[in-house]
Design a protein around this motif. Structure first.
Motif, PDB file in Angstrom:
ATOM      1  N   GLU A  25     -35.617  11.233   4.131  1.00  9.28           N
ATOM      2  CA  GLU A  25     -35.742   9.782   4.202  1.00  9.28           C
ATOM      3  C   GLU A  25     -35.018   9.189   2.991  1.00  9.28           C
ATOM      4  O   GLU A  25     -34.871   9.831   1.959  1.00  9.28           O
ATOM      5  N   TRP A  26     -34.622   7.942   3.110  1.00 11.07           N
ATOM      6  CA  TRP A  26     -33.874   7.295   2.026  1.00 11.07           C
ATOM      7  C   TRP A  26     -34.621   7.342   0.702  1.00 11.07           C
ATOM      8  O   TRP A  26     -34.022   7.502  -0.346  1.00 11.07           O
ATOM      9  N   PHE A  27     -35.963   7.221   0.742  1.00 11.16           N
ATOM     10  CA  PHE A  27     -36.747   7.187  -0.491  1.00 11.16           C
ATOM     11  C   PHE A  27     -36.969   8.576  -1.096  1.00 11.16           C
ATOM     12  O   PHE A  27     -37.490   8.699  -2.194  1.00 11.16           O
ATOM     13  N   ALA A  28     -36.581   9.628  -0.363  1.00  7.07           N
ATOM     14  CA  ALA A  28     -36.706  10.995  -0.865  1.00  7.07           C
ATOM     15  C   ALA A  28     -35.372  11.531  -1.383  1.00  7.07           C
ATOM     16  O   ALA A  28     -35.299  12.658  -1.860  1.00  7.07           O
ATOM     17  N   LYS A  29     -34.338  10.734  -1.293  1.00  8.09           N
ATOM     18  CA  LYS A  29     -33.007  11.159  -1.743  1.00  8.09           C
ATOM     19  C   LYS A  29     -32.829  10.870  -3.235  1.00  8.09           C
ATOM     20  O   LYS A  29     -33.410   9.921  -3.762  1.00  8.09           O
ATOM     21  N   PRO A  30     -32.009  11.670  -3.889  1.00 19.40           N
ATOM     22  CA  PRO A  30     -31.813  11.492  -5.339  1.00 19.40           C
ATOM     23  C   PRO A  30     -31.299  10.103  -5.743  1.00 19.40           C
ATOM     24  O   PRO A  30     -31.577   9.663  -6.859  1.00 19.40           O
ATOM     25  N   ASP A  31     -30.603   9.405  -4.861  1.00 19.27           N
ATOM     26  CA  ASP A  31     -30.072   8.084  -5.224  1.00 19.27           C
ATOM     27  C   ASP A  31     -31.042   6.940  -4.908  1.00 19.27           C
ATOM     28  O   ASP A  31     -30.687   5.773  -5.027  1.00 19.27           O
ATOM     29  N   SER A  32     -32.278   7.276  -4.541  1.00 17.61           N
ATOM     30  CA  SER A  32     -33.282   6.235  -4.276  1.00 17.61           C
ATOM     31  C   SER A  32     -33.771   5.651  -5.604  1.00 17.61           C
ATOM     32  O   SER A  32     -33.485   6.193  -6.677  1.00 17.61           O
ATOM     33  N   PRO A  33     -34.523   4.548  -5.553  1.00 19.56           N
ATOM     34  CA  PRO A  33     -34.949   3.875  -6.793  1.00 19.56           C
ATOM     35  C   PRO A  33     -35.655   4.792  -7.797  1.00 19.56           C
ATOM     36  O   PRO A  33     -35.500   4.628  -8.999  1.00 19.56           O
ATOM     37  N   GLU A  34     -36.412   5.757  -7.322  1.00 14.90           N
ATOM     38  CA  GLU A  34     -37.151   6.645  -8.220  1.00 14.90           C
ATOM     39  C   GLU A  34     -36.576   8.060  -8.226  1.00 14.90           C
ATOM     40  O   GLU A  34     -37.268   9.024  -8.522  1.00 14.90           O
ATOM     41  N   GLY A  35     -35.312   8.181  -7.850  1.00 11.79           N
ATOM     42  CA  GLY A  35     -34.652   9.476  -7.895  1.00 11.79           C
ATOM     43  C   GLY A  35     -35.197  10.503  -6.924  1.00 11.79           C
ATOM     44  O   GLY A  35     -35.169  11.698  -7.196  1.00 11.79           O
ATOM     45  N   SER A 135     -42.365   0.671   9.808  1.00 11.45           N
ATOM     46  CA  SER A 135     -41.573  -0.563   9.889  1.00 11.45           C
ATOM     47  C   SER A 135     -41.181  -1.098   8.512  1.00 11.45           C
ATOM     48  O   SER A 135     -40.240  -1.870   8.400  1.00 11.45           O
ATOM     49  N   VAL A 136     -41.883  -0.682   7.479  1.00 13.11           N
ATOM     50  CA  VAL A 136     -41.591  -1.130   6.116  1.00 13.11           C
ATOM     51  C   VAL A 136     -40.645  -0.171   5.401  1.00 13.11           C
ATOM     52  O   VAL A 136     -39.800  -0.600   4.623  1.00 13.11           O
ATOM     53  N   ILE A 137     -40.768   1.122   5.677  1.00 13.16           N
ATOM     54  CA  ILE A 137     -40.004   2.108   4.909  1.00 13.16           C
ATOM     55  C   ILE A 137     -38.973   2.878   5.725  1.00 13.16           C
ATOM     56  O   ILE A 137     -38.361   3.817   5.218  1.00 13.16           O
ATOM     57  N   ALA A 138     -38.727   2.483   6.962  1.00 10.51           N
ATOM     58  CA  ALA A 138     -37.762   3.211   7.807  1.00 10.51           C
ATOM     59  C   ALA A 138     -36.380   3.236   7.170  1.00 10.51           C
ATOM     60  O   ALA A 138     -35.712   4.267   7.163  1.00 10.51           O
ATOM     61  N   THR A 139     -35.953   2.110   6.628  1.00  9.80           N
ATOM     62  CA  THR A 139     -34.635   2.030   5.984  1.00  9.80           C
ATOM     63  C   THR A 139     -34.771   1.303   4.651  1.00  9.80           C
ATOM     64  O   THR A 139     -35.757   0.592   4.415  1.00  9.80           O
ATOM     65  N   ARG A 140     -33.793   1.452   3.836  1.00  8.59           N
ATOM     66  CA  ARG A 140     -33.791   0.753   2.553  1.00  8.59           C
ATOM     67  C   ARG A 140     -33.778  -0.759   2.787  1.00  8.59           C
ATOM     68  O   ARG A 140     -34.425  -1.525   2.070  1.00  8.59           O
ATOM     69  N   ASP A 141     -33.069  -1.209   3.809  1.00  6.06           N
ATOM     70  CA  ASP A 141     -33.031  -2.638   4.125  1.00  6.06           C
ATOM     71  C   ASP A 141     -34.415  -3.145   4.528  1.00  6.06           C
ATOM     72  O   ASP A 141     -34.830  -4.221   4.089  1.00  6.06           O
ATOM     73  N   ASP A 142     -35.139  -2.368   5.356  1.00  6.17           N
ATOM     74  CA  ASP A 142     -36.507  -2.759   5.739  1.00  6.17           C
ATOM     75  C   ASP A 142     -37.380  -2.903   4.491  1.00  6.17           C
ATOM     76  O   ASP A 142     -38.140  -3.862   4.346  1.00  6.17           O
ATOM     77  N   TYR A 143     -37.264  -1.941   3.594  1.00  6.75           N
ATOM     78  CA  TYR A 143     -38.044  -1.948   2.351  1.00  6.75           C
ATOM     79  C   TYR A 143     -37.679  -3.156   1.483  1.00  6.75           C
ATOM     80  O   TYR A 143     -38.556  -3.845   0.957  1.00  6.75           O
ATOM     81  N   ASP A 144     -36.386  -3.412   1.357  1.00  2.00           N
ATOM     82  CA  ASP A 144     -35.945  -4.556   0.558  1.00  2.00           C
ATOM     83  C   ASP A 144     -36.466  -5.871   1.125  1.00  2.00           C
ATOM     84  O   ASP A 144     -36.851  -6.772   0.373  1.00  2.00           O
ATOM     85  N   GLN A 145     -36.501  -5.990   2.453  1.00  2.00           N
ATOM     86  CA  GLN A 145     -37.045  -7.198   3.078  1.00  2.00           C
ATOM     87  C   GLN A 145     -38.542  -7.327   2.788  1.00  2.00           C
ATOM     88  O   GLN A 145     -39.026  -8.414   2.469  1.00  2.00           O
ATOM     89  N   ALA A 146     -39.279  -6.222   2.900  1.00  2.00           N
ATOM     90  CA  ALA A 146     -40.722  -6.248   2.622  1.00  2.00           C
ATOM     91  C   ALA A 146     -40.978  -6.575   1.153  1.00  2.00           C
ATOM     92  O   ALA A 146     -41.943  -7.272   0.819  1.00  2.00           O
ATOM     93  N   GLN A 147     -40.102  -6.094   0.278  1.00  2.00           N
ATOM     94  CA  GLN A 147     -40.254  -6.331  -1.152  1.00  2.00           C
ATOM     95  C   GLN A 147     -40.163  -7.824  -1.490  1.00  2.00           C
ATOM     96  O   GLN A 147     -40.784  -8.285  -2.453  1.00  2.00           O
ATOM     97  N   LYS A 148     -39.456  -8.586  -0.667  1.00  2.00           N
ATOM     98  CA  LYS A 148     -39.359 -10.037  -0.884  1.00  2.00           C
ATOM     99  C   LYS A 148     -40.697 -10.726  -0.632  1.00  2.00           C
ATOM    100  O   LYS A 148     -40.970 -11.793  -1.185  1.00  2.00           O
ATOM    101  N   LYS A 149     -41.543 -10.125   0.216  1.00  2.00           N
ATOM    102  CA  LYS A 149     -42.838 -10.716   0.559  1.00  2.00           C
ATOM    103  C   LYS A 149     -43.988 -10.096  -0.229  1.00  2.00           C
ATOM    104  O   LYS A 149     -45.037 -10.705  -0.363  1.00  2.00           O
ATOM    105  N   CYS A 150     -43.796  -8.857  -0.699  1.00  2.00           N
ATOM    106  CA  CYS A 150     -44.867  -8.137  -1.393  1.00  2.00           C
ATOM    107  C   CYS A 150     -44.473  -7.908  -2.847  1.00  2.00           C
ATOM    108  O   CYS A 150     -43.645  -7.046  -3.139  1.00  2.00           O
ATOM    109  N   PRO A 151     -45.076  -8.672  -3.768  1.00  2.00           N
ATOM    110  CA  PRO A 151     -44.712  -8.522  -5.176  1.00  2.00           C
ATOM    111  C   PRO A 151     -45.135  -7.193  -5.796  1.00  2.00           C
ATOM    112  O   PRO A 151     -44.697  -6.857  -6.893  1.00  2.00           O
ATOM    113  N   GLY A 152     -45.960  -6.409  -5.107  1.00  2.00           N
ATOM    114  CA  GLY A 152     -46.394  -5.120  -5.640  1.00  2.00           C
ATOM    115  C   GLY A 152     -45.471  -3.963  -5.308  1.00  2.00           C
ATOM    116  O   GLY A 152     -45.562  -2.895  -5.908  1.00  2.00           O
TER     117      GLY A 152
END
Length: 173
Positions: A25-35, A135-152
């Motif tokens: 998944e995008w969030f498990a790849k080395p280039d993701s926000p948390e490596g 639906s929130v973490i399927a893609t980096r774009d989905d996550y970025d959109q959710a991040q606009k609504k969820c400050p956490g």
């Protein structure tokens, strides 16, 4: 409106790294926000995840039973007073507020500037697993959109990839 696939006793997903980085998944790849170590999340009690369109919080009988017990109500009384039927199933009732349609159990008065769940310990799986919905973490774009609504999102505790996979598998939204 969410759709749901649930697994009450979800098994942890297997690490797919054997097939190579392209299978991760995008969030498990080395280039993701948390490596590739996971994602950060810390609830800010903003209530944004508890507000949405009508029929937003779908619940099953076990969840309704737990909430009824927490409130000291019969199941029948709980269903009649706090839920309604939608095309996809039973949903918790909502209250129209300036924020949208708040879950009937969302309390924006108890702590000034915060939104708290009146049934936190008995809240539905949909609520317990936010923000790890497909639906929130399927893609980096989905996550970025959710991040606009969820400050956490993107802040606080690092949630490991393995835990994100477990939470995502509990309910499909």
């Amino acid at each position: 409106m969410p759709s749901r696939r649930s697994s009450k006793n979800a098994e942890p997903e297997q690490d797919t790294s054997a097939g190579g980085p392209a299978d991760l998944e995008w969030f498990a790849k080395p280039d993701s926000p948390e490596g590739g170590k996971g994602l950060r999340f810390s609830c800010t009690m903003c209530g944004n995840c508890c507000t949405g369109p009508t029929g937003y919080v779908l619940v099953n009988d076990d969840e309704c039973s737990d909430m009824a017990r927490k409130l000291g109500m019969t199941m029948e009384a709980f269903l009649a007073e706090h839920t309604h039927m939608m095309p996809l199933g039973r949903s918790l009732n909502e209250r129209k507020t300036k924020h949208g349609y708040d879950c009937v159990f969302l309390d924006r008065q108890k702590l000034p500037g915060k939104a708290v769940c009146g049934l936190y310990e008995a809240r539905p799986r949909q609520c317990k697993t936010w923000p790890w919905w497909s639906s929130v973490i399927a893609t980096r774009d989905d996550y970025d959109q959710a991040q606009k609504k969820c400050p956490g999102l993107g802040k606080g505790t690092l949630v490991p990839v393995s835990e994100i996979r477990i939470q995502r598998k509990i309910i499909e939204i």
